[in-house]
Scaffold this motif. Structure first.
Motif, PDB file in Angstrom:
ATOM      1  N   GLY A   1     -19.455-108.108  19.476  1.00  0.00           N
ATOM      2  CA  GLY A   1     -19.125-107.100  20.400  1.00  0.00           C
ATOM      3  C   GLY A   1     -18.506-107.511  21.797  1.00  0.00           C
ATOM      4  O   GLY A   1     -17.836-108.370  21.668  1.00  0.00           O
ATOM      5  N   ASP A   2     -18.843-106.655  22.591  1.00  0.00           N
ATOM      6  CA  ASP A   2     -18.065-106.657  24.039  1.00  0.00           C
ATOM      7  C   ASP A   2     -19.260-107.410  25.121  1.00  0.00           C
ATOM      8  O   ASP A   2     -20.179-106.796  24.935  1.00  0.00           O
ATOM      9  CB  ASP A   2     -17.416-105.684  24.625  1.00  0.00           C
TER      10      ASP A   2
ATOM     11  N   ASP B   1     -12.291-113.784  26.750  1.00  0.00           N
ATOM     12  CA  ASP B   1     -11.546-112.361  26.685  1.00  0.00           C
ATOM     13  C   ASP B   1     -12.520-111.120  26.741  1.00  0.00           C
ATOM     14  O   ASP B   1     -12.131-110.167  26.553  1.00  0.00           O
ATOM     15  CB  ASP B   1     -10.736-112.323  25.648  1.00  0.00           C
ATOM     16  N   GLY B   2     -13.861-111.560  26.979  1.00  0.00           N
ATOM     17  CA  GLY B   2     -14.753-110.312  27.276  1.00  0.00           C
ATOM     18  C   GLY B   2     -15.534-110.128  25.850  1.00  0.00           C
ATOM     19  O   GLY B   2     -16.156-108.916  25.668  1.00  0.00           O
ATOM     20  N   THR B   3     -15.173-110.657  24.625  1.00  0.00           N
ATOM     21  CA  THR B   3     -15.883-110.363  23.524  1.00  0.00           C
ATOM     22  C   THR B   3     -17.048-111.591  23.049  1.00  0.00           C
ATOM     23  O   THR B   3     -17.024-112.441  24.129  1.00  0.00           O
ATOM     24  CB  THR B   3     -14.922-110.500  22.244  1.00  0.00           C
ATOM     25  N   TYR B   4     -17.863-111.515  22.304  1.00  0.00           N
ATOM     26  CA  TYR B   4     -19.034-112.168  22.011  1.00  0.00           C
ATOM     27  C   TYR B   4     -19.108-112.361  20.350  1.00  0.00           C
ATOM     28  O   TYR B   4     -18.974-111.189  19.741  1.00  0.00           O
ATOM     29  CB  TYR B   4     -20.198-112.061  22.725  1.00  0.00           C
TER      30      TYR B   4
ATOM     31  N   GLY C   1     -22.562-104.132  21.197  1.00  0.00           N
ATOM     32  CA  GLY C   1     -21.800-104.174  20.071  1.00  0.00           C
ATOM     33  C   GLY C   1     -22.710-103.753  19.002  1.00  0.00           C
ATOM     34  O   GLY C   1     -23.438-102.757  18.843  1.00  0.00           O
ATOM     35  N   GLN C   2     -22.996-104.725  17.941  1.00  0.00           N
ATOM     36  CA  GLN C   2     -23.551-104.474  16.673  1.00  0.00           C
ATOM     37  C   GLN C   2     -24.266-105.554  16.278  1.00  0.00           C
ATOM     38  O   GLN C   2     -23.751-106.715  16.156  1.00  0.00           O
ATOM     39  CB  GLN C   2     -22.739-103.706  15.580  1.00  0.00           C
ATOM     40  N   THR C   3     -25.194-105.488  15.441  1.00  0.00           N
ATOM     41  CA  THR C   3     -25.911-106.550  14.668  1.00  0.00           C
ATOM     42  C   THR C   3     -26.152-106.153  13.349  1.00  0.00           C
ATOM     43  O   THR C   3     -26.368-105.012  12.717  1.00  0.00           O
ATOM     44  CB  THR C   3     -27.417-106.888  15.407  1.00  0.00           C
ATOM     45  N   ASP C   4     -25.800-107.168  12.550  1.00  0.00           N
ATOM     46  CA  ASP C   4     -26.046-107.153  10.873  1.00  0.00           C
ATOM     47  C   ASP C   4     -27.003-108.047  10.607  1.00  0.00           C
ATOM     48  O   ASP C   4     -27.025-109.224  10.570  1.00  0.00           O
ATOM     49  CB  ASP C   4     -24.594-107.570  10.312  1.00  0.00           C
ATOM     50  N   GLY C   5     -28.080-107.243   9.907  1.00  0.00           N
ATOM     51  CA  GLY C   5     -29.405-107.961   9.577  1.00  0.00           C
ATOM     52  C   GLY C   5     -29.837-107.302   8.447  1.00  0.00           C
ATOM     53  O   GLY C   5     -29.248-106.248   7.574  1.00  0.00           O
TER      54      GLY C   5
ATOM     55  N   GLY D   1     -29.419-103.631   7.824  1.00  0.00           N
ATOM     56  CA  GLY D   1     -28.183-103.097   7.951  1.00  0.00           C
ATOM     57  C   GLY D   1     -27.385-103.330   8.928  1.00  0.00           C
ATOM     58  O   GLY D   1     -27.927-104.087   9.901  1.00  0.00           O
ATOM     59  N   THR D   2     -26.104-102.551   9.388  1.00  0.00           N
ATOM     60  CA  THR D   2     -25.607-102.675  10.634  1.00  0.00           C
ATOM     61  C   THR D   2     -26.126-101.699  11.824  1.00  0.00           C
ATOM     62  O   THR D   2     -26.111-100.423  11.514  1.00  0.00           O
ATOM     63  CB  THR D   2     -24.128-102.388  10.375  1.00  0.00           C
ATOM     64  N   LEU D   3     -26.617-102.063  12.887  1.00  0.00           N
ATOM     65  CA  LEU D   3     -27.243-101.342  13.759  1.00  0.00           C
ATOM     66  C   LEU D   3     -26.454-101.519  15.129  1.00  0.00           C
ATOM     67  O   LEU D   3     -25.885-102.659  15.633  1.00  0.00           O
ATOM     68  CB  LEU D   3     -28.595-101.698  13.857  1.00  0.00           C
ATOM     69  N   PRO D   4     -26.614-100.487  16.273  1.00  0.00           N
ATOM     70  CA  PRO D   4     -26.204-100.749  17.357  1.00  0.00           C
ATOM     71  C   PRO D   4     -27.007-101.967  18.068  1.00  0.00           C
ATOM     72  O   PRO D   4     -28.071-102.248  17.799  1.00  0.00           O
ATOM     73  CB  PRO D   4     -26.329 -99.708  18.301  1.00  0.00           C
ATOM     74  N   PHE D   5     -26.424-102.807  19.023  1.00  0.00           N
ATOM     75  CA  PHE D   5     -26.790-103.911  19.477  1.00  0.00           C
ATOM     76  C   PHE D   5     -26.516-103.670  21.227  1.00  0.00           C
ATOM     77  O   PHE D   5     -25.573-103.690  21.411  1.00  0.00           O
ATOM     78  CB  PHE D   5     -26.460-105.231  19.103  1.00  0.00           C
ATOM     79  N   ARG D   6     -27.658-103.818  22.204  1.00  0.00           N
ATOM     80  CA  ARG D   6     -27.357-103.851  23.527  1.00  0.00           C
ATOM     81  C   ARG D   6     -28.651-104.839  23.888  1.00  0.00           C
ATOM     82  O   ARG D   6     -29.618-104.994  23.623  1.00  0.00           O
ATOM     83  CB  ARG D   6     -27.457-102.657  24.220  1.00  0.00           C
TER      84      ARG D   6
END
Length: 129
Positions: free
Chosen positions: A76-77, A54-57, A89-93, A96-101
């Motif tokens: 994210g997508d 469906d395009g998510t991960y 999407g984002q990463t939680d580590g 904290g929560t950060l943008p993820f690419r």
């Protein structure tokens, strides 16, 4: 003649669907960044990610930065176009929560990879099955 016209319209859609099903599934991925003059800017990630049709991960693994290694989760997508996989999407580590690419280019059905350098920062991404 109508059959030929219908096939011409359907074939690109079929090819795109085939690419999505080839890329979808579980991948083991790595990201590394090395700064030539500042070791505090060196970091790495090792994770397993599931690309859903469906395009998510979603995925999880380990992150390492400024001498700290900790568990991390990401979601994210994803998009696959012109032999390039992009996760956004984002990463939680530990920070904290950060943008993820994450971006990697297809080398084979079992390997995605990319290397690039920006100034003093060398980066590499890799996913394999």
């Amino acid at each position: 003649m109508r059959l030929l016209a219908a096939l011409i319209l359907i074939l690109p859609v079929f090819a795109q669907a085939k690419e999505i099903t080839t890329i979808a599934g579980e991948w083991n991925c790595e990201y590394g960044a090395r700064h030539d003059t500042d070791s505090m800017k060196t970091n790495a990630m090792w994770f397993t990610v599931t690309l859903k049709p469906d395009g998510t991960y979603d995925g999880g693994g380990k992150s390492s930065a400024i001498g700290i290694t900790a568990n991390s989760r990401m979601s994210g997508d994803w998009d696959y176009a012109e032999d390039t996989l992009t996760l956004t999407g984002q990463t939680d580590g530990p920070f904290g929560t950060l943008p993820f690419r994450f971006v990697a280019d297809r080398k084979s059905d079992e390997l995605l990879e990319r290397e690039w350098t920006t100034g003093e920062l060398s980066q590499q991404t890799r996913c394999f099955r």
